[in-house]
Design a protein around this motif. Structure first.
Motif, PDB file in Angstrom:
ATOM      1  N   LEU A 239    -109.868 -21.293  50.925  1.00  0.00           N
ATOM      2  CA  LEU A 239    -109.219 -21.734  52.149  1.00  0.00           C
ATOM      3  C   LEU A 239    -109.840 -21.101  53.380  1.00  0.00           C
ATOM      4  O   LEU A 239    -110.039 -21.764  54.404  1.00  0.00           O
ATOM      5  CB  LEU A 239    -107.720 -21.423  52.083  1.00  0.00           C
ATOM      6  CG  LEU A 239    -106.843 -22.498  51.431  1.00  0.00           C
ATOM      7  CD1 LEU A 239    -107.274 -22.796  50.005  1.00  0.00           C
ATOM      8  CD2 LEU A 239    -105.367 -22.090  51.459  1.00  0.00           C
ATOM      9  N   ALA A 240    -110.170 -19.803  53.302  1.00  0.00           N
ATOM     10  CA  ALA A 240    -110.781 -19.123  54.443  1.00  0.00           C
ATOM     11  C   ALA A 240    -112.119 -19.761  54.796  1.00  0.00           C
ATOM     12  O   ALA A 240    -112.456 -19.924  55.973  1.00  0.00           O
ATOM     13  CB  ALA A 240    -110.971 -17.636  54.128  1.00  0.00           C
ATOM     14  N   TYR A 241    -112.887 -20.123  53.782  1.00  0.00           N
ATOM     15  CA  TYR A 241    -114.174 -20.774  54.012  1.00  0.00           C
ATOM     16  C   TYR A 241    -113.971 -22.140  54.676  1.00  0.00           C
ATOM     17  O   TYR A 241    -114.648 -22.487  55.639  1.00  0.00           O
ATOM     18  CB  TYR A 241    -114.909 -20.926  52.681  1.00  0.00           C
ATOM     19  CG  TYR A 241    -116.313 -21.487  52.795  1.00  0.00           C
ATOM     20  CD1 TYR A 241    -117.416 -20.631  52.863  1.00  0.00           C
ATOM     21  CD2 TYR A 241    -116.542 -22.853  52.811  1.00  0.00           C
ATOM     22  CE1 TYR A 241    -118.691 -21.135  52.947  1.00  0.00           C
ATOM     23  CE2 TYR A 241    -117.822 -23.366  52.901  1.00  0.00           C
ATOM     24  CZ  TYR A 241    -118.905 -22.507  52.964  1.00  0.00           C
ATOM     25  OH  TYR A 241    -120.174 -23.013  53.054  1.00  0.00           O
ATOM     26  N   HIS A 242    -113.013 -22.909  54.171  1.00  0.00           N
ATOM     27  CA  HIS A 242    -112.764 -24.243  54.728  1.00  0.00           C
ATOM     28  C   HIS A 242    -112.307 -24.162  56.178  1.00  0.00           C
ATOM     29  O   HIS A 242    -112.736 -24.952  57.022  1.00  0.00           O
ATOM     30  CB  HIS A 242    -111.726 -24.980  53.890  1.00  0.00           C
ATOM     31  CG  HIS A 242    -111.421 -26.353  54.399  1.00  0.00           C
ATOM     32  ND1 HIS A 242    -110.282 -26.645  55.123  1.00  0.00           N
ATOM     33  CD2 HIS A 242    -112.123 -27.513  54.314  1.00  0.00           C
ATOM     34  CE1 HIS A 242    -110.296 -27.929  55.453  1.00  0.00           C
ATOM     35  NE2 HIS A 242    -111.394 -28.469  54.978  1.00  0.00           N
ATOM     36  N   VAL A 243    -111.436 -23.200  56.481  1.00  0.00           N
ATOM     37  CA  VAL A 243    -110.993 -23.016  57.865  1.00  0.00           C
ATOM     38  C   VAL A 243    -112.179 -22.736  58.776  1.00  0.00           C
ATOM     39  O   VAL A 243    -112.295 -23.282  59.877  1.00  0.00           O
ATOM     40  CB  VAL A 243    -109.970 -21.857  57.950  1.00  0.00           C
ATOM     41  CG1 VAL A 243    -109.768 -21.403  59.394  1.00  0.00           C
ATOM     42  CG2 VAL A 243    -108.634 -22.280  57.350  1.00  0.00           C
ATOM     43  N   ALA A 244    -113.092 -21.898  58.299  1.00  0.00           N
ATOM     44  CA  ALA A 244    -114.213 -21.480  59.128  1.00  0.00           C
ATOM     45  C   ALA A 244    -115.199 -22.603  59.399  1.00  0.00           C
ATOM     46  O   ALA A 244    -115.637 -22.790  60.530  1.00  0.00           O
ATOM     47  CB  ALA A 244    -114.941 -20.315  58.460  1.00  0.00           C
ATOM     48  N   VAL A 245    -115.564 -23.360  58.367  1.00  0.00           N
ATOM     49  CA  VAL A 245    -116.602 -24.375  58.559  1.00  0.00           C
ATOM     50  C   VAL A 245    -116.044 -25.742  58.899  1.00  0.00           C
ATOM     51  O   VAL A 245    -116.768 -26.605  59.400  1.00  0.00           O
ATOM     52  CB  VAL A 245    -117.520 -24.491  57.317  1.00  0.00           C
ATOM     53  CG1 VAL A 245    -118.178 -23.157  57.014  1.00  0.00           C
ATOM     54  CG2 VAL A 245    -116.755 -25.005  56.103  1.00  0.00           C
ATOM     55  N   GLY A 246    -114.734 -25.967  58.653  1.00  0.00           N
ATOM     56  CA  GLY A 246    -114.151 -27.272  58.933  1.00  0.00           C
ATOM     57  C   GLY A 246    -113.617 -27.402  60.338  1.00  0.00           C
ATOM     58  O   GLY A 246    -113.788 -28.433  60.986  1.00  0.00           O
ATOM     59  N   GLY A 247    -112.943 -26.351  60.817  1.00  0.00           N
ATOM     60  CA  GLY A 247    -112.475 -26.331  62.190  1.00  0.00           C
ATOM     61  C   GLY A 247    -111.223 -27.130  62.474  1.00  0.00           C
ATOM     62  O   GLY A 247    -110.815 -27.239  63.625  1.00  0.00           O
ATOM     63  N   THR A 248    -110.571 -27.697  61.441  1.00  0.00           N
ATOM     64  CA  THR A 248    -109.395 -28.539  61.681  1.00  0.00           C
ATOM     65  C   THR A 248    -108.119 -27.952  61.100  1.00  0.00           C
ATOM     66  O   THR A 248    -107.055 -28.561  61.230  1.00  0.00           O
ATOM     67  CB  THR A 248    -109.605 -29.940  61.068  1.00  0.00           C
ATOM     68  OG1 THR A 248    -109.794 -29.805  59.653  1.00  0.00           O
ATOM     69  CG2 THR A 248    -110.827 -30.615  61.681  1.00  0.00           C
ATOM     70  N   THR A 249    -108.209 -26.797  60.466  1.00  0.00           N
ATOM     71  CA  THR A 249    -107.046 -26.220  59.794  1.00  0.00           C
ATOM     72  C   THR A 249    -106.909 -24.741  60.128  1.00  0.00           C
ATOM     73  O   THR A 249    -107.796 -24.135  60.737  1.00  0.00           O
ATOM     74  CB  THR A 249    -107.163 -26.389  58.263  1.00  0.00           C
ATOM     75  OG1 THR A 249    -108.369 -25.754  57.812  1.00  0.00           O
ATOM     76  CG2 THR A 249    -107.190 -27.864  57.875  1.00  0.00           C
ATOM     77  N   LYS A 250    -105.804 -24.152  59.662  1.00  0.00           N
ATOM     78  CA  LYS A 250    -105.569 -22.724  59.858  1.00  0.00           C
ATOM     79  C   LYS A 250    -104.773 -22.191  58.673  1.00  0.00           C
ATOM     80  O   LYS A 250    -104.067 -22.941  57.989  1.00  0.00           O
ATOM     81  CB  LYS A 250    -104.811 -22.465  61.161  1.00  0.00           C
ATOM     82  CG  LYS A 250    -103.436 -23.123  61.220  1.00  0.00           C
ATOM     83  CD  LYS A 250    -102.771 -22.945  62.583  1.00  0.00           C
ATOM     84  CE  LYS A 250    -101.407 -23.663  62.628  1.00  0.00           C
ATOM     85  NZ  LYS A 250    -100.770 -23.541  63.976  1.00  0.00           N
ATOM     86  N   ILE A 251    -104.900 -20.888  58.417  1.00  0.00           N
ATOM     87  CA  ILE A 251    -104.118 -20.215  57.390  1.00  0.00           C
ATOM     88  C   ILE A 251    -102.887 -19.604  58.048  1.00  0.00           C
ATOM     89  O   ILE A 251    -103.000 -18.916  59.064  1.00  0.00           O
ATOM     90  CB  ILE A 251    -104.955 -19.139  56.674  1.00  0.00           C
ATOM     91  CG1 ILE A 251    -106.006 -19.818  55.787  1.00  0.00           C
ATOM     92  CG2 ILE A 251    -104.072 -18.218  55.841  1.00  0.00           C
ATOM     93  CD1 ILE A 251    -106.959 -18.856  55.120  1.00  0.00           C
TER      94      ILE A 251
END
Length: 322
Positions: A239-251
């Motif tokens: 999830l942390a990786y997806h947040v960083a490279v996707g830019g559309t979500t947050k934890i």
């Protein structure tokens, strides 16, 4: 691509901690774009952090493995970034799991031979001795300790991910998920945590969780992006990786992979095959000399670092017989 210098590692850590980030740049071949021009190397040429052989620890390796000269390590290759995933060539397996396995092999003076496999076959192949060890985000459990030995190298954390524009600001306890539509992978520790929270909420008269299950990570994210689900509960590294490279979500919240119990990620070997002590001492060597921190920093997993590797610590408890 050269190894990250300390200044760039610091920038990467700041980038991963932030929720505001740019989407992928199609002009960056072999890279996934992140804010301020910082990129994540997803090419086959990883230039992994390496360690030096330690003769005294190498001597602990069973003779058959030493004679072979290779450490055969199973990993799924499909856990998703930054754990264990395919590089841009769709063949080379990269991620933090292969990187940690490489450090261990180096200390033991062995060539690393990675064997991508399914989750189910990983356990069967380690048990049969086809693989010397498994490095694939495996959580220590009391049940698994019946057949396997473990040497820990990360804490197990799961997190809740929501859309960046979501009104959900924090998920920290059971009442925070009441009435939400949440996706989670079936048969996982995180599903068990969420089921437990939902049971507590129902007993307290709160609205139940609306569970949603999908076949792949991509399906989870399509559902999240389209608003069909409110949140996704999954392994924190992914999830942390997806947040960083996707830019559309947050934890918006993280909990131990064991819920109220501390959970550990560990290298797995066949029970009593004599290899676990060598793995444990190799891991403690790279923890002490800083190579381990470099690897975790490279993949933004410093928060999951352990101060020391342990052999067969208390695992998640056995499930009650049905």
């Amino acid at each position: 691509m050269p190894r990250f210098p300390r200044s760039l590692l610091a920038a990467v850590l700041l980038m991963f901690a932030a929720v505001a980030c740019a989407g992928p740049d199609p002009d960056q071949t072999g890279q996934q774009a992140a804010p301020a021009g910082v990129t994540v190397n997803t090419s086959p040429e990883q230039h992994r952090v390496r360690a030096e052989k330690v003769d005294a620890i190498a001597a602990l390796v069973p003779q058959a493995v030493r004679d072979r000269g290779k450490l055969v390590v199973g990993t799924t290759g499909t856990a998703g970034p930054p754990l264990s995933f395919r590089a841009d060539d769709d063949t080379t397996v990269i991620g933090v799991e292969p990187d940690v396995a490489q450090l261990v092999a180096d200390v033991l003076g062995l060539e690393l031979r990675l064997e991508p496999t399914s989750w189910e076959n990983l356990f069967l192949s380690v048990e049969s001795g086809q693989y010397d060890a498994g490095f694939s985000n495996v959580t220590v459990t009391e049940e698994r300790k019946d057949k396997y030995d473990f040497a820990t190298y990360r804490v197990d954390t799961v997190s809740f991910e929501v859309r960046k524009d979501s009104q959900i600001q924090q998920i920290a306890e059971p009442k925070d998920v009441a009435g939400l539509t949440i996706s989670v992978s079936s048969g996982t520790n995180q599903e068990e945590i969420l089921l437990g929270w939902d049971e507590q909420n129902r007993a307290a008269g709160l609205a139940p969780v609306n569970f949603r299950y999908y076949q792949s990570t991509g399906d989870y994210y399509l559902a999240l992006d389209s608003g069909r689900i409110d949140a996704y509960l999954g392994p924190n590294p992914t999830l942390a990786y997806h947040v960083a490279v996707g830019g559309t979500t947050k934890i918006v919240g993280s909990v131990s992979g064991g819920g109220d119990i501390t959970a550990d990620i560990a290298a797995m070997t066949r029970k009593d095959n004599g290899l676990v002590r060598a793995l444990n001492e190799a891991l403690n060597t790279v923890i002490q000399n800083g190579r381990y921190a470099e690897v975790l920093g490279r993949w933004n997993l410093g928060s999951e670092a352990v101060p020391t590797s342990e052999i067969n610590p208390p695992g998640l408890p056995r499930k009650p017989a049905s």
